[in-house]
Design an enzyme around this catalytic site. Structure first.
Site, mmCIF file in Angstrom:
data_model
loop_
_atom_site.group_PDB
_atom_site.id
_atom_site.type_symbol
_atom_site.label_atom_id
_atom_site.label_comp_id
_atom_site.label_asym_id
_atom_site.label_seq_id
_atom_site.Cartn_x
_atom_site.Cartn_y
_atom_site.Cartn_z
ATOM 1 N N CYS A 100 -4.585 -3.302 -9.167
ATOM 2 C CA CYS A 100 -4.714 -2.797 -7.728
ATOM 3 C C CYS A 100 -3.567 -1.858 -7.436
ATOM 4 C CB CYS A 100 -4.965 -4.429 -6.445
ATOM 5 S SG CYS A 100 -5.210 -2.993 -4.827
ATOM 6 N N CYS A 195 -3.870 -10.605 -3.352
ATOM 7 C CA CYS A 195 -3.926 -9.500 -2.334
ATOM 8 C C CYS A 195 -5.663 -8.716 -2.738
ATOM 9 C CB CYS A 195 -3.451 -8.557 -2.499
ATOM 10 S SG CYS A 195 -3.138 -6.885 -2.099
#
Length: 354
Positions: A100, A195
């Site tokens: 990410c 996350c």
């Protein structure tokens, strides 16, 4: 100097913005990254960005800074979600947060705005040092919150454009600043868990993409069937939580992918099965180690680093020898290398040895 600040709606990125304003920077624009696809959210969780955007707007209004919402939903699905799904299918344990950062926050986002800004600022807990145009990624002062593990696959080019204002602050200090300046989100709780999932439950994400398939849970030492599970993709080596069997605690020791079998051991036998040697591949070096002195590794996100030595083998494979055994080394996860507090880079775990 033109600066872009990534705001999440949380306290950390908001304090990072405030810090840059306090330093006298004026040419600042904030961005909120929208990543999840609506059809997934309708099935696996509440919308994660409505509350975020409200806080982003409130913070930017307070500081009189413009903001923009950027949709990276397609890029996120292609570059992160598909990776996680494919790793789960083959029995690996993915680390989507690493990608990410590499592929979305500092990848796809860079592709859209990089040429227009001199610096990208975020609320990550880490440090970047520039020594004569030689960029170094280092651990944050707050070792509990340190996020260098998740930043380990950035390139030097990406790092050269980044600034992490929170690297020299403790979380408690950041909370104090938020209250002192009366941030709109000063009482907002920290995000928990992975996350890349936000508010979405990990098991629900897996179930949505891979479904469920009944299989046996077998005691490794005896071969006795102790129960059933809903699919090997819900489990990782070393896992304890979620094994709902009596006479525990139980730990996952092995996964038979072809036959959808989970092998487990009780705590006594499990602790005898720790490993200290394993192979890694697909290495990303931010800066290569000059020697094996003071080299350590993190097998997972957290405070603990284990002293180690590495040996370069053929085909870009590296043998890692830990000074002490670890009990949850799982293929697909990442081993991140450090020399003192410098994060050198990392590699994907290929297989365990002894």
């Amino acid at each position: 100097m033109k600066i872009a600040v990534l705001l999440s709606g949380g306290v950390d990125s908001s304090v990072a913005l405030y810090t840059m304003i306090q330093k006298g920077y004026k040419n600042i624009k904030c961005y909120y990254l929208k990543i999840w696809l609506e059809d997934e959210l309708s099935y696996i969780g509440e919308c994660p960005w409505e509350e975020d955007i409200n806080y982003v707007e409130a913070v930017c209004t307070k500081f009189n800074v413009p903001y923009e919402i950027i949709s990276l939903q397609d890029e996120y699905y292609k570059r992160v979600v598909t990776y996680a799904i494919e790793e789960l299918k083959i029995g690996n344990t993915p680390s989507p947060d690493i990608f990410c950062n590499q592929r979305i926050k500092f990848g796809a986002f860079f592709d859209k705005i990089n040429e227009h800004y001199d610096l990208i600022v975020t609320g990550h807990y880490a440090k970047i040092e520039n020594k004569n145009n030689h960029y170094i990624l280092k651990q944050a002062k707050d070792k509990i919150k340190d996020q260098s593990y998740f930043l380990s696959h950035l390139s030097r080019e990406q790092i050269s454009k980044l600034h992490f204002p929170l690297g020299d602050l403790l979380k408690t200090e950041i909370r104090q600043i938020a209250h002192k300046i009366d941030l709109p989100n000063k009482n907002r709780k920290d995000s928990q868990g992975i996350c890349f999932l936000g508010k979405i439950k990990y098991d629900e994400f897996i179930k949505y993409h891979l479904g469920e398939l009944k299989g046996n849970i077998i005691e490794q030492e005896t071969g006795k069937i102790l129960g059933t599970h809903n699919g090997y993709w819900f489990f990782t080596i070393g896992q304890r939580k979620g094994i709902k069997l009596s006479h525990g605690p139980w730990f996952v020791t092995e996964k038979d992918i072809q036959n959808n079998i989970i092998y487990i051991s009780n705590s006594v036998n499990y602790l005898a099965q720790g490993k200290h040697q394993f192979l890694v591949h697909k290495t990303n070096w931010i800066n290569k180690p000059v020697n094996n002195i003071d080299l350590s590794a993190k097998i997972r996100h957290g405070e603990k680093k284990i002293k180690c030595k590495i040996e370069m083998l053929k085909n870009d494979i590296i043998k890692v020898d830990l000074e002490e055994k670890d009990y949850g080394i799982s293929p697909g996860q990442f081993c991140i290398f450090y020399q003192e507090d410098e994060c050198l880079g990392g590699a994907q775990i290929l297989q365990t040895l002894t």
